[in-house]
Design an enzyme around this catalytic site. Structure first.
Site, PDB file in Angstrom:
ATOM      1  N   ASN A   9       0.762  -1.067   0.234  1.00  0.00           N
ATOM      2  CA  ASN A   9      -0.580  -0.079   0.172  1.00  0.00           C
ATOM      3  C   ASN A   9       0.795   1.670  -0.322  1.00  0.00           C
ATOM      4  O   ASN A   9       1.722   1.230   1.267  1.00  0.00           O
ATOM      5  CB  ASN A   9      -0.760   0.373   1.472  1.00  0.00           C
ATOM      6  CG  ASN A   9      -1.701   1.450   1.750  1.00  0.00           C
ATOM      7  OD1 ASN A   9      -1.878   1.926   0.767  1.00  0.00           O
ATOM      8  ND2 ASN A   9      -2.285   1.646   2.367  1.00  0.00           N
ATOM      9  N   LYS A  11      -0.260   4.224   0.185  1.00  0.00           N
ATOM     10  CA  LYS A  11      -0.805   5.511  -0.250  1.00  0.00           C
ATOM     11  C   LYS A  11      -0.455   6.491  -0.932  1.00  0.00           C
ATOM     12  O   LYS A  11      -0.313   6.501  -2.171  1.00  0.00           O
ATOM     13  CB  LYS A  11       0.434   5.448   1.583  1.00  0.00           C
ATOM     14  CG  LYS A  11       0.571   4.229   2.774  1.00  0.00           C
ATOM     15  CD  LYS A  11       0.230   4.381   4.475  1.00  0.00           C
ATOM     16  CE  LYS A  11      -0.383   3.175   4.655  1.00  0.00           C
ATOM     17  NZ  LYS A  11       0.274   3.374   6.149  1.00  0.00           N
ATOM     18  N   HIS A  96      -8.898   1.122   5.135  1.00  0.00           N
ATOM     19  CA  HIS A  96      -8.047   1.612   6.220  1.00  0.00           C
ATOM     20  C   HIS A  96      -7.889   2.926   7.446  1.00  0.00           C
ATOM     21  O   HIS A  96      -9.015   3.808   7.485  1.00  0.00           O
ATOM     22  CB  HIS A  96      -7.166   2.702   4.865  1.00  0.00           C
ATOM     23  CG  HIS A  96      -5.487   2.053   5.655  1.00  0.00           C
ATOM     24  ND1 HIS A  96      -5.113   3.015   6.511  1.00  0.00           N
ATOM     25  CD2 HIS A  96      -4.417   1.112   5.191  1.00  0.00           C
ATOM     26  CE1 HIS A  96      -4.206   2.546   6.360  1.00  0.00           C
ATOM     27  NE2 HIS A  96      -3.374   2.061   6.167  1.00  0.00           N
ATOM     28  N   GLU A  98      -6.429   5.042   8.246  1.00  0.00           N
ATOM     29  CA  GLU A  98      -5.688   6.245   7.807  1.00  0.00           C
ATOM     30  C   GLU A  98      -7.357   7.114   7.465  1.00  0.00           C
ATOM     31  O   GLU A  98      -7.709   7.840   7.786  1.00  0.00           O
ATOM     32  CB  GLU A  98      -4.698   6.789   6.510  1.00  0.00           C
ATOM     33  CG  GLU A  98      -3.160   6.889   8.041  1.00  0.00           C
ATOM     34  CD  GLU A  98      -2.194   5.860   6.981  1.00  0.00           C
ATOM     35  OE1 GLU A  98      -2.597   5.401   5.559  1.00  0.00           O
ATOM     36  OE2 GLU A  98      -2.092   4.985   7.289  1.00  0.00           O
ATOM     37  N   GLU A 168      -5.396  -4.177  11.185  1.00  0.00           N
ATOM     38  CA  GLU A 168      -3.922  -3.385  11.461  1.00  0.00           C
ATOM     39  C   GLU A 168      -4.029  -2.726  12.411  1.00  0.00           C
ATOM     40  O   GLU A 168      -4.761  -1.776  12.498  1.00  0.00           O
ATOM     41  CB  GLU A 168      -3.900  -2.430   9.844  1.00  0.00           C
ATOM     42  CG  GLU A 168      -3.440  -3.157   8.362  1.00  0.00           C
ATOM     43  CD  GLU A 168      -3.517  -1.976   7.011  1.00  0.00           C
ATOM     44  OE1 GLU A 168      -2.043  -2.402   7.008  1.00  0.00           O
ATOM     45  OE2 GLU A 168      -3.296  -1.250   7.321  1.00  0.00           O
ATOM     46  N   GLY A 174       3.305   2.550  10.484  1.00  0.00           N
ATOM     47  CA  GLY A 174       4.102   3.373  10.745  1.00  0.00           C
ATOM     48  C   GLY A 174       5.079   4.124  11.874  1.00  0.00           C
ATOM     49  O   GLY A 174       6.394   4.937  12.010  1.00  0.00           O
ATOM     50  N   SER A 213       4.318  -2.065  10.810  1.00  0.00           N
ATOM     51  CA  SER A 213       5.771  -2.635  10.709  1.00  0.00           C
ATOM     52  C   SER A 213       6.126  -3.524  10.431  1.00  0.00           C
ATOM     53  O   SER A 213       6.725  -4.286  10.484  1.00  0.00           O
ATOM     54  CB  SER A 213       6.141  -1.530  12.228  1.00  0.00           C
ATOM     55  OG  SER A 213       6.002   0.026  12.035  1.00  0.00           O
TER      56      SER A 213
HETATM   57  P1  13P Z   1       3.616   0.675   7.949  1.00  0.00           P
HETATM   58  O1  13P Z   1       4.031  -1.099   6.937  1.00  0.00           O
HETATM   59  O2  13P Z   1       4.444   1.618   6.766  1.00  0.00           O
HETATM   60  O3  13P Z   1       3.448   0.871   8.562  1.00  0.00           O
HETATM   61  O4  13P Z   1       2.189   0.697   7.056  1.00  0.00           O
HETATM   62  C1  13P Z   1       1.446  -0.462   7.339  1.00  0.00           C
HETATM   63  C2  13P Z   1      -0.610  -0.088   6.187  1.00  0.00           C
HETATM   64  O5  13P Z   1      -1.147   0.869   6.917  1.00  0.00           O
HETATM   65  C3  13P Z   1      -0.355  -0.735   5.315  1.00  0.00           C
HETATM   66  O6  13P Z   1      -1.951  -0.398   4.948  1.00  0.00           O
END
Ligand code: 13P
Length: 252
Positions: A9, A11, A96, A98, A168, A174, A213
């Protein structure tokens, strides 16, 4: 047969020329992976066509990061499942954290997006997960359970391979702090129980993937768990070398 899934992903990252370079490097890196894995790239909308052109004829598949629930009409800024399929997507990420956290996406919006996508033939990766505060209050299972049950409400699934749940934990995204394989497995096993209760044993074919992560260093232990069927990768997917290594480890 259930295939493991590794999805990148991206983003809100990658201009088109960067997307081209990253995709080219990923394709050449994963070309020799023999194991039957689902490898997905989810670039921003503006790079879907760039990635689509490059992955044609390879084992890599295209995913969107979001989708709207109507087919067409006065919905400024939104993109429908049919449009994504037209742009070469087989998959869409829905709900997601976010989008839930920053853009106010609710469980009922998530459910509408799931239904519209599946109706139109777009496969879905539905994200669930608790915040740090919820974890610290001991509410992890309660939160994940309600998100999963809401996503599955009134849903008829004809093909379980087209429906993926991504666990997640928000505090692991992140941050460099991943859930331990055991912590993740505990939640994945709960999700498996919920899908089993709703759909019966065949629903074991629903993949439950972990995100937060995920790196070259921890993918192996995560995938060793009974109910972890792949990974949704953010940061480590923006680097071809680490994404390819993760795919290779997943294919071992
Ligand atoms: P990270 O791997 O950067 O922690 O992000 C995970 C994520 O949100 C994938 O959709």
């Amino acid at each position: 047969m259930k295939k493991n899934m590794i999805a990148g992903n991206w983003k809100m990252n990658m201009l088109r020329h960067e997307a081209r370079e990253l995709t080219q490097n990923i394709i050449s890196g994963v070309a020799k992976v023999k194991h039957d894995l689902d490898i997905l790239l989810a670039p921003p909308f503006t790079s879907l066509d760039v990635v689509r052109g490059l992955i044609e004829g390879t084992k890599v598949k295209l995913s969107a990061q979001n989708v709207f629930w109507e087919d067409r009409g006065a919905f400024t800024g939104e993109i429908s499942p049919a449009m994504l399929i037209d742009a070469g997507c087989e998959w869409a990420i829905i709900g997601h954290s976010e989008r839930r956290g920053i853009l106010g996406e609710t469980d009922s919006i998530v459910r509408k997006k799931i239904k519209a996508s599946l109706n139109d033939g777009l496969n879905v990766i539905v994200c669930v997960g608790e915040t740090l505060e919820e974890r610290e209050q001991g509410k992890t299972i309660k939160i994940v359970q309600s998100q999963v049950e809401s996503a599955l409400m009134d849903l008829e699934l004809e093909d379980y391979s087209k429906f993926v749940i991504a666990y997640e934990p928000v505090w692991a995204i992140g941050t460099g702090k991943n859930a331990t394989p055991e912590e993740a497995e505990h939640v994945h096993a709960t999700i498996r129980e919920i899908t089993g209760n709703i759909f019966g044993q065949d629903s074991d074919l629903i993949r439950i993937i972990y995100g937060g992560s995920v790196k070259v260093d921890n993918i192996k232990e995560l995938l060793a768990m009974d109910n972890i069927d792949g990974a949704l990768i953010g940061g480590a997917g923006l680097n071809a070398e680490s994404f390819v290594k993760i795919v290779k480890i997943a294919g071992e």
